[in-house]
Motif scaffolding. Structure first.
Motif, PDB file in Angstrom:
ATOM      1  N   GLN A  95      12.867   8.572   8.714  1.00  0.00           N
ATOM      2  CA  GLN A  95      12.322   7.365   9.328  1.00  0.00           C
ATOM      3  C   GLN A  95      12.161   7.494  10.844  1.00  0.00           C
ATOM      4  O   GLN A  95      11.183   7.022  11.409  1.00  0.00           O
ATOM      5  CB  GLN A  95      13.232   6.179   8.991  1.00  0.00           C
ATOM      6  CG  GLN A  95      12.765   4.831   9.503  1.00  0.00           C
ATOM      7  CD  GLN A  95      11.644   4.253   8.665  1.00  0.00           C
ATOM      8  OE1 GLN A  95      10.838   4.970   8.084  1.00  0.00           O
ATOM      9  NE2 GLN A  95      11.599   2.935   8.589  1.00  0.00           N
ATOM     10  N   ILE A  96      13.127   8.122  11.481  1.00  0.00           N
ATOM     11  CA  ILE A  96      13.037   8.299  12.934  1.00  0.00           C
ATOM     12  C   ILE A  96      11.824   9.147  13.299  1.00  0.00           C
ATOM     13  O   ILE A  96      11.040   8.807  14.190  1.00  0.00           O
ATOM     14  CB  ILE A  96      14.330   8.938  13.476  1.00  0.00           C
ATOM     15  CG1 ILE A  96      15.499   7.942  13.355  1.00  0.00           C
ATOM     16  CG2 ILE A  96      14.151   9.362  14.932  1.00  0.00           C
ATOM     17  CD1 ILE A  96      16.853   8.566  13.648  1.00  0.00           C
ATOM     18  N   ALA A  97      11.636  10.254  12.602  1.00  0.00           N
ATOM     19  CA  ALA A  97      10.485  11.113  12.877  1.00  0.00           C
ATOM     20  C   ALA A  97       9.177  10.410  12.539  1.00  0.00           C
ATOM     21  O   ALA A  97       8.191  10.520  13.271  1.00  0.00           O
ATOM     22  CB  ALA A  97      10.611  12.417  12.090  1.00  0.00           C
TER      23      ALA A  97
ATOM     24  N   LEU B 177      19.156  19.997   4.919  1.00  0.00           N
ATOM     25  CA  LEU B 177      18.465  18.881   4.274  1.00  0.00           C
ATOM     26  C   LEU B 177      18.100  17.799   5.280  1.00  0.00           C
ATOM     27  O   LEU B 177      16.990  17.242   5.242  1.00  0.00           O
ATOM     28  CB  LEU B 177      19.334  18.296   3.164  1.00  0.00           C
ATOM     29  CG  LEU B 177      19.370  19.050   1.837  1.00  0.00           C
ATOM     30  CD1 LEU B 177      20.362  18.392   0.887  1.00  0.00           C
ATOM     31  CD2 LEU B 177      17.978  19.066   1.208  1.00  0.00           C
ATOM     32  N   VAL B 178      19.026  17.472   6.172  1.00  0.00           N
ATOM     33  CA  VAL B 178      18.745  16.449   7.185  1.00  0.00           C
ATOM     34  C   VAL B 178      17.609  16.898   8.090  1.00  0.00           C
ATOM     35  O   VAL B 178      16.699  16.119   8.422  1.00  0.00           O
ATOM     36  CB  VAL B 178      20.017  16.140   8.003  1.00  0.00           C
ATOM     37  CG1 VAL B 178      19.692  15.217   9.173  1.00  0.00           C
ATOM     38  CG2 VAL B 178      21.078  15.500   7.115  1.00  0.00           C
ATOM     39  N   LEU B 179      17.632  18.169   8.508  1.00  0.00           N
ATOM     40  CA  LEU B 179      16.569  18.693   9.348  1.00  0.00           C
ATOM     41  C   LEU B 179      15.227  18.679   8.614  1.00  0.00           C
ATOM     42  O   LEU B 179      14.188  18.329   9.195  1.00  0.00           O
ATOM     43  CB  LEU B 179      16.904  20.116   9.791  1.00  0.00           C
ATOM     44  CG  LEU B 179      15.852  20.818  10.660  1.00  0.00           C
ATOM     45  CD1 LEU B 179      15.610  20.037  11.947  1.00  0.00           C
ATOM     46  CD2 LEU B 179      16.281  22.250  10.965  1.00  0.00           C
ATOM     47  N   ALA B 180      15.243  19.037   7.331  1.00  0.00           N
ATOM     48  CA  ALA B 180      14.006  19.031   6.542  1.00  0.00           C
ATOM     49  C   ALA B 180      13.450  17.618   6.430  1.00  0.00           C
ATOM     50  O   ALA B 180      12.227  17.408   6.504  1.00  0.00           O
ATOM     51  CB  ALA B 180      14.271  19.615   5.155  1.00  0.00           C
ATOM     52  N   ALA B 181      14.338  16.627   6.250  1.00  0.00           N
ATOM     53  CA  ALA B 181      13.882  15.237   6.169  1.00  0.00           C
ATOM     54  C   ALA B 181      13.238  14.807   7.484  1.00  0.00           C
ATOM     55  O   ALA B 181      12.214  14.109   7.498  1.00  0.00           O
ATOM     56  CB  ALA B 181      15.053  14.321   5.817  1.00  0.00           C
ATOM     57  N   PHE B 182      13.845  15.221   8.601  1.00  0.00           N
ATOM     58  CA  PHE B 182      13.295  14.877   9.913  1.00  0.00           C
ATOM     59  C   PHE B 182      11.911  15.504  10.106  1.00  0.00           C
ATOM     60  O   PHE B 182      10.962  14.830  10.548  1.00  0.00           O
ATOM     61  CB  PHE B 182      14.250  15.358  11.011  1.00  0.00           C
ATOM     62  CG  PHE B 182      13.818  14.978  12.402  1.00  0.00           C
ATOM     63  CD1 PHE B 182      14.091  13.733  12.909  1.00  0.00           C
ATOM     64  CD2 PHE B 182      13.132  15.895  13.184  1.00  0.00           C
ATOM     65  CE1 PHE B 182      13.687  13.382  14.195  1.00  0.00           C
ATOM     66  CE2 PHE B 182      12.724  15.564  14.466  1.00  0.00           C
ATOM     67  CZ  PHE B 182      13.002  14.297  14.967  1.00  0.00           C
ATOM     68  N   LEU B 183      11.769  16.770   9.761  1.00  0.00           N
ATOM     69  CA  LEU B 183      10.479  17.443   9.901  1.00  0.00           C
ATOM     70  C   LEU B 183       9.434  16.828   8.980  1.00  0.00           C
ATOM     71  O   LEU B 183       8.266  16.674   9.360  1.00  0.00           O
ATOM     72  CB  LEU B 183      10.634  18.936   9.609  1.00  0.00           C
ATOM     73  CG  LEU B 183      11.510  19.725  10.597  1.00  0.00           C
ATOM     74  CD1 LEU B 183      11.664  21.168  10.128  1.00  0.00           C
ATOM     75  CD2 LEU B 183      10.921  19.674  12.004  1.00  0.00           C
ATOM     76  N   ALA B 184       9.848  16.450   7.778  1.00  0.00           N
ATOM     77  CA  ALA B 184       8.909  15.834   6.834  1.00  0.00           C
ATOM     78  C   ALA B 184       8.398  14.504   7.358  1.00  0.00           C
ATOM     79  O   ALA B 184       7.218  14.168   7.208  1.00  0.00           O
ATOM     80  CB  ALA B 184       9.585  15.644   5.474  1.00  0.00           C
ATOM     81  N   GLY B 185       9.290  13.734   8.005  1.00  0.00           N
ATOM     82  CA  GLY B 185       8.864  12.452   8.542  1.00  0.00           C
ATOM     83  C   GLY B 185       7.805  12.586   9.612  1.00  0.00           C
ATOM     84  O   GLY B 185       6.932  11.724   9.742  1.00  0.00           O
ATOM     85  N   GLY B 186       7.850  13.658  10.386  1.00  0.00           N
ATOM     86  CA  GLY B 186       6.851  13.862  11.426  1.00  0.00           C
ATOM     87  C   GLY B 186       5.549  14.438  10.925  1.00  0.00           C
ATOM     88  O   GLY B 186       4.528  14.361  11.613  1.00  0.00           O
TER      89      GLY B 186
END
Length: 419
Positions: free
Chosen positions: A24-26, A190-199
């Protein structure tokens, strides 16, 4: 003995919320650029995920308050105090962030309905617009606070696990009852992948579905209408260029035609250069026409603006609002033509007035007509300038995002009483 591991429900909610927050942040930072169907879809996804985080966080807070959990780690007072502050600030971010976003949407000047994941309608909060700017400021600050809390939370967990030798990670990471190094690396990945996916997420499938499901075939035999409402000099000389061309089905008396079901009235606007296609599901036409009696022929088409369908419920509701069609005050658009001209062959032109949103302007429709006995096939096009009618107020009045020209395409069959 006190429990040494969080429940599976608490673990599931912890990691699901963590991944959604990173995504969500990304995604929030990627909500920049010119208005477009893609940006609109990303906003809808951002709102849907925000409400999901809010609901999951309320459930996680209830478990935190009422369910048994492992005892807090011992250590100096400052470390225990800092850990407690970080945890409660996380709850503030997870709950206050979505609520302030909800307030921003509810107090926005342009009211865009929220439909979670395109399926579940979500209401606006009954609050005044004065809360918009404070809510927007707090909402933006929540993202930066969340990032800082992420860093502190991860640093604290790693410190306990490897510097102090306390098996903290095993209490919260699934499948980490033994050595936690692999599980920790996997969780961070996983957290990093979620962040990259959001962007990087682009709802191409939604955009393509809208485009394909509402594509309007422009009749091949229909001559496109000029951008201006009045005809050009070439238009005026069209009949002179084909003096020997005979109107379709000559020798027919003036008759009232009845439009058969199954006709189509569609429109195409351009949003940042990309076509957005739609149609009106409810419209009616009163047609008195004969190729031999063009001077006495009349056409009147009434369109129910609330029936606009672009394949996206949120966008359709926006079209009904005061910034666009304002269907509460102006439910219908009416095109009236009493100047019908033959352009040669089966091509015709109808000049008249379009009344839209309380504004009447000249408009020209071109169409092809083929009459077979008492049955006629009609297909045509027109082009209007939406800004001339005030369709698009405020930020939508500019033509850098939504082009001024809107193309109309229609086709239908009609019948007349047997002669």
């Amino acid at each position: 003995m006190p429990t040494q591991r969080y429940s599976y429900t608490a673990i599931t909610l912890h990691w699901l919320i963590a991944l959604l927050l990173a995504f969500q942040i990304a995604l929030g930072w990627a909500l920049e650029g010119n208005n477009s169907p893609e940006l609109f879809a990303r906003y809808q996804l951002h709102k849907s995920i925000g409400i999901t985080i809010l609901l999951l966080s309320l459930g996680r807070l209830a478990i935190r308050l009422f369910a048994q959990r492992p005892p807090a780690s011992d250590g100096p007072v400052w470390t225990r105090t800092l850990a407690s502050v970080v945890h409660w600030l996380f709850y503030a971010v997870m709950i206050l962030g979505p609520i302030t976003g909800w307030l921003v949407v509810s107090t926005a000047r342009i009211q865009v309905p929220t439909v979670l994941y395109g399926l579940i309608p979500w209401p606006h909060l009954p609050v005044g617009r004065g809360l918009h700017e404070p809510a927007e400021t707090i909402h933006g600050a929540m993202a930066w606070l969340a990032i800082g809390l992420f860093a502190l939370h991860i640093a604290g967990a790693l410190r306990h696990q490897w510097l102090l030798g306390k098996p903290e990670l095993q209490r919260m990471i699934p499948f980490a009852r033994g050595k936690a190094a692999g599980a920790a690396i996997g969780a961070l990945a996983l957290v990093l992948a979620a962040f990259l996916a959001g962007g990087m997420v682009y709802p191409d499938a939604e955009r393509t579905a809208v485009r394909n499901s509402t594509a309007l075939p422009v009749p091949a035999l229909a001559t496109p209408a000029p951008p201006a409402a009045s005809a050009t000099k070439e238009d005026e000389s069209a009949t002179a260029e084909t003096p020997d061309a005979a109107p379709a089905d000559t020798g027919q008396p003036l008759a009232d035609w009845t439009v058969a079901s199954g006709g189509r009235l569609g429109f195409t606007a351009r949003w940042n250069g990309e076509a957005v296609n739609g149609r009106f599901d409810r419209w009616r036409a009163a047609i008195r026409f004969s190729p031999d009696e063009l001077a006495r022929s009349q056409i009147r088409v009434t369109v129910d603006l609330a029936s606009a369908d672009t394949g996206d419920g949120q966008r359709d509701d926006s079209l009904k609002g005061s910034d666009f069609f304002d269907t509460g005050a102006h439910p219908s658009a009416v095109f009236t033509a009493r100047d019908v001209r033959h352009l040669g062959g089966d091509r015709y032109e109808a000049r008249g007035t379009l009344d839209l949103r309380g504004v009447g302007k000249p408009a020209t429709v071109r169409f092809t007509l083929r009459i077979d006995g008492d049955r006629a096939r009609v297909a045509g096009t027109a082009r209007i300038d939406r800004t001339a009618f005030g369709v698009g107020q405020g930020e939508w009045a500019a033509t850098d995002a939504i082009a001024a020209s809107v193309d109309i395409a229609f086709s239908f069959t009609a019948t007349r009483p047997a002669s």
